[in-house]
Enzyme design. Structure first.
Site, PDB file in Angstrom:
ATOM      1  CD  GLU A 163      39.001  47.649  32.234  1.00 23.85           C
ATOM      2  OE1 GLU A 163      38.789  48.865  32.065  1.00 23.85           O
ATOM      3  OE2 GLU A 163      38.754  47.043  33.298  1.00 23.85           O
ATOM      4  CD  GLU A 172      43.236  36.812  37.375  1.00 29.26           C
ATOM      5  OE1 GLU A 172      43.099  37.689  36.501  1.00 29.26           O
ATOM      6  OE2 GLU A 172      42.612  36.828  38.453  1.00 29.26           O
ATOM      7  CB  CYS A 203      36.398  36.291  36.990  1.00 30.73           C
ATOM      8  SG  CYS A 203      37.102  35.789  35.406  1.00 30.73           S
TER       9      CYS A 203
HETATM   10  N1  THU Z   1      39.972  41.535  36.545  1.00 32.55           N
HETATM   11  C1  THU Z   1      41.142  40.841  36.410  1.00 32.55           C
HETATM   12  O1  THU Z   1      41.969  41.133  35.529  1.00 32.55           O
HETATM   13  N2  THU Z   1      41.380  39.814  37.258  1.00 32.55           N
HETATM   14  C2  THU Z   1      40.599  39.508  38.341  1.00 32.55           C
HETATM   15  O2  THU Z   1      40.926  38.599  39.091  1.00 32.55           O
HETATM   16  C3  THU Z   1      39.369  40.262  38.587  1.00 32.55           C
HETATM   17  C4  THU Z   1      38.954  41.195  37.501  1.00 32.55           C
HETATM   18  C5  THU Z   1      39.765  42.698  35.663  1.00 32.55           C
HETATM   19  C6  THU Z   1      38.678  42.607  34.653  1.00 32.55           C
HETATM   20  C7  THU Z   1      38.356  44.069  34.431  1.00 32.55           C
HETATM   21  O3  THU Z   1      39.304  44.624  33.524  1.00 32.55           O
HETATM   22  C8  THU Z   1      38.590  44.706  35.786  1.00 32.55           C
HETATM   23  O4  THU Z   1      39.441  43.818  36.486  1.00 32.55           O
HETATM   24  C9  THU Z   1      37.335  44.961  36.584  1.00 32.55           C
HETATM   25  O5  THU Z   1      36.550  43.832  36.680  1.00 32.55           O
END
Ligand code: THU
Length: 133
Positions: free
Chosen positions: A47, A58, A89
Site C-alpha cells: 500500500e 496477486e 479484485c
Molecule cells: N487486496 C489484495 O492484495 N488482494 C485481494 O484479493 C483483495 C485486496 C489488498 C488491496 C489492499 O491493499 C487491501 O487488500 C485492502 O483492500
C-alpha cells in the site's frame, strides 16, 4: 490435486503474507505462484500513503514472476484473513487472465485453510481479451 498439496500451497501463501505492507487497510494478503516450469514466486499487497497507488498481492506476484521469466501461470494461491476464501479484485482477475491457461489452478483461501479452487473462466467469464500471434 491432493488435499495435502493444496494445504502446502496455502501455507506458502500464508508465509509470504508476513511481508505484506498494508499499514492503511491493515488487510494483509499473500500469494504464491507456480509457473509452467515449476518455478515459484511470491507476492504481497503493497500500500501507499496515496491510497490509489496500492497494489494487490496477486498482481505483485505476477509482475514479479514476469520480471523473472514466467510465461504462464500453472497455479496461483492467495490468502487473506477472511471468513470465506478470499476473492481477487476485478483488476487482478484481468491480469491473471493475461497469463492463465485453461489448466491454471487458482486456489483462494483464508488463514484457516478453508479454500476453493477456480479456473480463470470461473472468475472472469466473458472476459475482454484480444488475440495476438
Ligand atoms: N487486496 C489484495 O492484495 N488482494 C485481494 O484479493 C483483495 C485486496 C489488498 C488491496 C489492499 O491493499 C487491501 O487488500 C485492502 O483492500
Amino acid at each position: 490435486m491432493e488435499e495435502k498439496e493444496i494445504q502446502t500451497w496455502i501455507k506458502k501463501a500464508i508465509k509470504a503474507r508476513e511481508h505484506a505492507y498494508a499499514p492503511y487497510s491493515k488487510f494483509l494478503v499473500g500469494a504464491v505462484l507456480m509457473d509452467e516450469t515449476g518455478r515459484e514466486y511470491t507476492g504481497v499487497n503493497v500500500e501507499n500513503t496515496s491510497y490509489g497507488l496500492s497494489s494487490c498481492a496477486e498482481r505483485n506476484s505476477i509482475f514479479s514472476a514476469v520480471a523473472q521469466g514466467m510465461k504462464k501461470i500453472a497455479l496461483l494461491c492467495v490468502v487473506g484473513d477472511t471468513e470465506e476464501p478470499i476473492c481477487p479484485c476485478g483488476a487482478c482477475r484481468q491480469v491473471i487472465l493475461e497469463f492463465a491457461t485453461q489448466d491454471t489452478k487458482i486456489i483462494l483461501s483464508n488463514l484457516q485453510g478453508k479454500y476453493e479452487i477456480y479456473s480463470i473462466d470461473d472468475l472472469l467469464p466473458k472476459a475482454f481479451f484480444v488475440k495476438r500471434d
